[in-house]
Design a protein around this motif. Sequence first.
Motif, PDB file in Angstrom:
ATOM      1  N   HIS A 131       0.859  -1.191   0.000  1.00 21.01           N
ATOM      2  CA  HIS A 131       0.000   0.000   0.000  1.00 21.01           C
ATOM      3  C   HIS A 131       0.887   1.231   0.000  1.00 21.01           C
ATOM      4  N   LEU A 132       0.815   2.018  -1.052  1.00 21.69           N
ATOM      5  CA  LEU A 132       1.574   3.266  -1.082  1.00 21.69           C
ATOM      6  C   LEU A 132       0.610   4.423  -0.902  1.00 21.69           C
ATOM      7  N   ILE A 183       6.485   3.950  -6.638  1.00 21.75           N
ATOM      8  CA  ILE A 183       7.621   3.192  -6.097  1.00 21.75           C
ATOM      9  C   ILE A 183       8.032   2.096  -7.062  1.00 21.75           C
ATOM     10  N   ASP A 184       9.342   2.007  -7.272  1.00 22.19           N
ATOM     11  CA  ASP A 184       9.956   0.932  -8.048  1.00 22.19           C
ATOM     12  C   ASP A 184      10.830   0.162  -7.078  1.00 22.19           C
ATOM     13  N   LEU A 185      10.413  -1.090  -6.766  1.00 27.07           N
ATOM     14  CA  LEU A 185      11.220  -1.923  -5.875  1.00 27.07           C
ATOM     15  C   LEU A 185      12.051  -2.865  -6.733  1.00 27.07           C
ATOM     16  N   HIS A 186      13.357  -2.824  -6.555  1.00 29.19           N
ATOM     17  CA  HIS A 186      14.225  -3.696  -7.353  1.00 29.19           C
ATOM     18  C   HIS A 186      14.029  -5.170  -7.006  1.00 29.19           C
ATOM     19  N   GLY A 187      13.338  -5.447  -5.908  1.00 30.02           N
ATOM     20  CA  GLY A 187      13.061  -6.833  -5.531  1.00 30.02           C
ATOM     21  C   GLY A 187      11.777  -7.364  -6.161  1.00 30.02           C
ATOM     22  N   VAL A 188      11.167  -6.577  -7.012  1.00 32.13           N
ATOM     23  CA  VAL A 188       9.911  -6.991  -7.648  1.00 32.13           C
ATOM     24  C   VAL A 188      10.173  -7.469  -9.068  1.00 32.13           C
ATOM     25  N   THR A 189       9.566  -8.597  -9.446  1.00 33.68           N
ATOM     26  CA  THR A 189       9.592  -9.035 -10.821  1.00 33.68           C
ATOM     27  C   THR A 189       8.280  -8.604 -11.458  1.00 33.68           C
ATOM     28  N   GLY A 190       8.360  -7.656 -12.366  1.00 41.93           N
ATOM     29  CA  GLY A 190       7.141  -7.118 -12.988  1.00 41.93           C
ATOM     30  C   GLY A 190       7.447  -5.728 -13.510  1.00 41.93           C
ATOM     31  N   SER A 216       2.121   0.415 -11.309  1.00 41.11           N
ATOM     32  CA  SER A 216       0.853   0.238 -10.588  1.00 41.11           C
ATOM     33  C   SER A 216       0.725   1.142  -9.378  1.00 41.11           C
ATOM     34  N   SER A 217       1.685   2.027  -9.173  1.00 37.98           N
ATOM     35  CA  SER A 217       1.670   2.733  -7.888  1.00 37.98           C
ATOM     36  C   SER A 217       1.699   4.248  -7.997  1.00 37.98           C
ATOM     37  N   PHE A 218       1.446   4.803  -9.169  1.00 36.63           N
ATOM     38  CA  PHE A 218       1.414   6.257  -9.311  1.00 36.63           C
ATOM     39  C   PHE A 218       0.310   6.806  -8.395  1.00 36.63           C
ATOM     40  N   THR A 219       0.698   7.669  -7.469  1.00 38.14           N
ATOM     41  CA  THR A 219      -0.235   8.084  -6.423  1.00 38.14           C
ATOM     42  C   THR A 219      -0.228   9.602  -6.246  1.00 38.14           C
ATOM     43  N   PRO A 250      -1.262  13.267  -4.431  1.00 31.47           N
ATOM     44  CA  PRO A 250      -1.380  13.662  -3.023  1.00 31.47           C
ATOM     45  C   PRO A 250      -2.752  13.308  -2.469  1.00 31.47           C
ATOM     46  N   GLY A 251      -2.768  12.755  -1.262  1.00 31.22           N
ATOM     47  CA  GLY A 251      -4.033  12.398  -0.622  1.00 31.22           C
ATOM     48  C   GLY A 251      -4.644  11.102  -1.122  1.00 31.22           C
ATOM     49  N   HIS A 252      -3.897  10.348  -1.951  1.00 29.31           N
ATOM     50  CA  HIS A 252      -4.424   9.084  -2.478  1.00 29.31           C
ATOM     51  C   HIS A 252      -3.596   7.895  -2.008  1.00 29.31           C
ATOM     52  N   GLU A 253      -4.119   6.691  -2.318  1.00 30.83           N
ATOM     53  CA  GLU A 253      -3.411   5.460  -1.962  1.00 30.83           C
ATOM     54  C   GLU A 253      -3.481   4.490  -3.132  1.00 30.83           C
ATOM     55  N   SER A 254      -2.392   3.784  -3.404  1.00 32.93           N
ATOM     56  CA  SER A 254      -2.398   2.737  -4.438  1.00 32.93           C
ATOM     57  C   SER A 254      -2.052   1.407  -3.800  1.00 32.93           C
ATOM     58  N   GLN A 255      -2.466   0.345  -4.473  1.00 31.69           N
ATOM     59  CA  GLN A 255      -2.190  -0.984  -3.936  1.00 31.69           C
ATOM     60  C   GLN A 255      -1.789  -1.912  -5.076  1.00 31.69           C
TER      61      GLN A 255
END
Length: 508
Positions: free
Chosen positions: A123-124, A136-143, A150-153, A155-160
């Motif tokens: 949850h970002l 967020i780009d996590l280098h531990g993620v395959t995708g 999937s996480s462009f968020t 202000p005041g919002h949340e992505s999952q």
Amino acid sequence: MSRMLRTLLAAASVLAIAACSGKPEATASAGTAAPPTAAAASATDPGDFGPPRGEPIHAVLTSPPNVPPPIHRNYPAKVIVELEVIEKEMPISEGVSYTYWTFGGTVPGSFIRVRQGDTVEFHLKNSPDSKMPHNIDLHGVTGPGGGAASSFTAPGHESQFTFKALNQGVYVYHCATAPVGMHIANGMYGLILVEPPEGMPKVDHEYYVMQGDFYTVGKYREKGHQGFDMDKAIDEKPTYVLFNGHEGSLTGDNALTAKVGQTVRLFVGNGGPNLVSSFHVIGEIFDTVRQEGGTVEQHNVQTTLIPSGGAAMVEFRTQVPGSYVLVDHSIFRAFNKGALGILKVDGPEDKAIYSGKEVDSVYLGDRAEPNLHAVSTAAKANAAGTLSKADQIGAGKQLFTGTCSVCHQANGQGLPGVFPPLAKSDYLAKQTREHLIGIPLHGLHGKVTVNGTEYDSVMPPMTQLTDDEVANILTYVLNSWDNPGGQITKDEVAKVRAQPAAAPAAEH
Ligand SMILES: [Cu+2]
């Protein structure tokens, strides 16, 4: 089609084929009756150990330099990570503030720890007070995009989004919203550790250290609020290179600690955005390094290279007490841009291993303690227009320790035949104000006679000093050690600096 483009396309299709023949196989095994057990996995297997089991777990997130506790689970779980982006002003150095963009309110961002094979529900959140969108780009993620897509968020919002932590290792995460470099330069990076299924060998201390380069409009340590400088960032000319986002975040009361005979594991990341780090601990040899955060173990390492957007795990056992200095061994960064931290080791001496003289003063000058309070007091008084001579002397003394005392010594006596004394110096006493100001600004060379002794040497210009720093140092020198007294103002220094650099000739 140009040859270059053809080559690129060919390379891309090779990559695509490699991806097809790699990961899907592992995913296919998840559906079979007997998923591979943790014990059967090798370090190179992507760790899909089947669907998550048990109750979902909320990940413990920690602020640097702390690391979440080891995972003692022997099955894959669903792990929920909640991370909030917060834009906030914090000191980057004493008396200098900067507007950071953070994952979790700190630079680097919160440390995340999961187990290989875990399913991570991410949850970002972006604080309502933010001005910018983030992701967020996590280098531990395959995708695609490591989660960025999937996480462009706003202000005041949340992505999952959800991912399976297939590969073990320590990975950088960072914001990847345009302009990407600017988001990273403002502090948007951190580490995620994907533990191997069997866990990691037990150590006495685990710490989280992450390097980053910063680009401010003003010079290094120039007081007041400093904005981001895009030109310096593009030119890769950082003003600050720092561990854990702030000068002093790992020194003085904030130093890392251990006792003699203990084992220490450092998770060291490099957020960049530009520089690679030559990570070194002065006075220690790394017993084990998992270079680039991967699975190969290297032993007996002095300095390990940490690429921008990369990380390493570094382990050693402490042997003798003292202050061990963490540096980027591109050494101007350590002593002139802030890339310096301390590991303070307490315990009994072992003279057989080391005779026992402290290294602090040799390497650190004023940097062992965050003792620049007098400097920030003076900066505030200056801004308020209430700067007194006493403020200047107080600040000047601190700055003298960090800048001039290596040569002229803390007591102003100099070193016989090498560095002239500033204490009761007849040379200094007879200078005009302009010439005196010119010495730190332009340096000094050629023959000078101080208290009857001739020196024919070179003092380099102290170009890193700002106008108010030069004014404070000289006011301190003039009012110390039986010198004639007086006060030098910032404006006078600015005037001399603006003049063509007529080096103060030695005969003055
Ligand atoms: Cu961002």
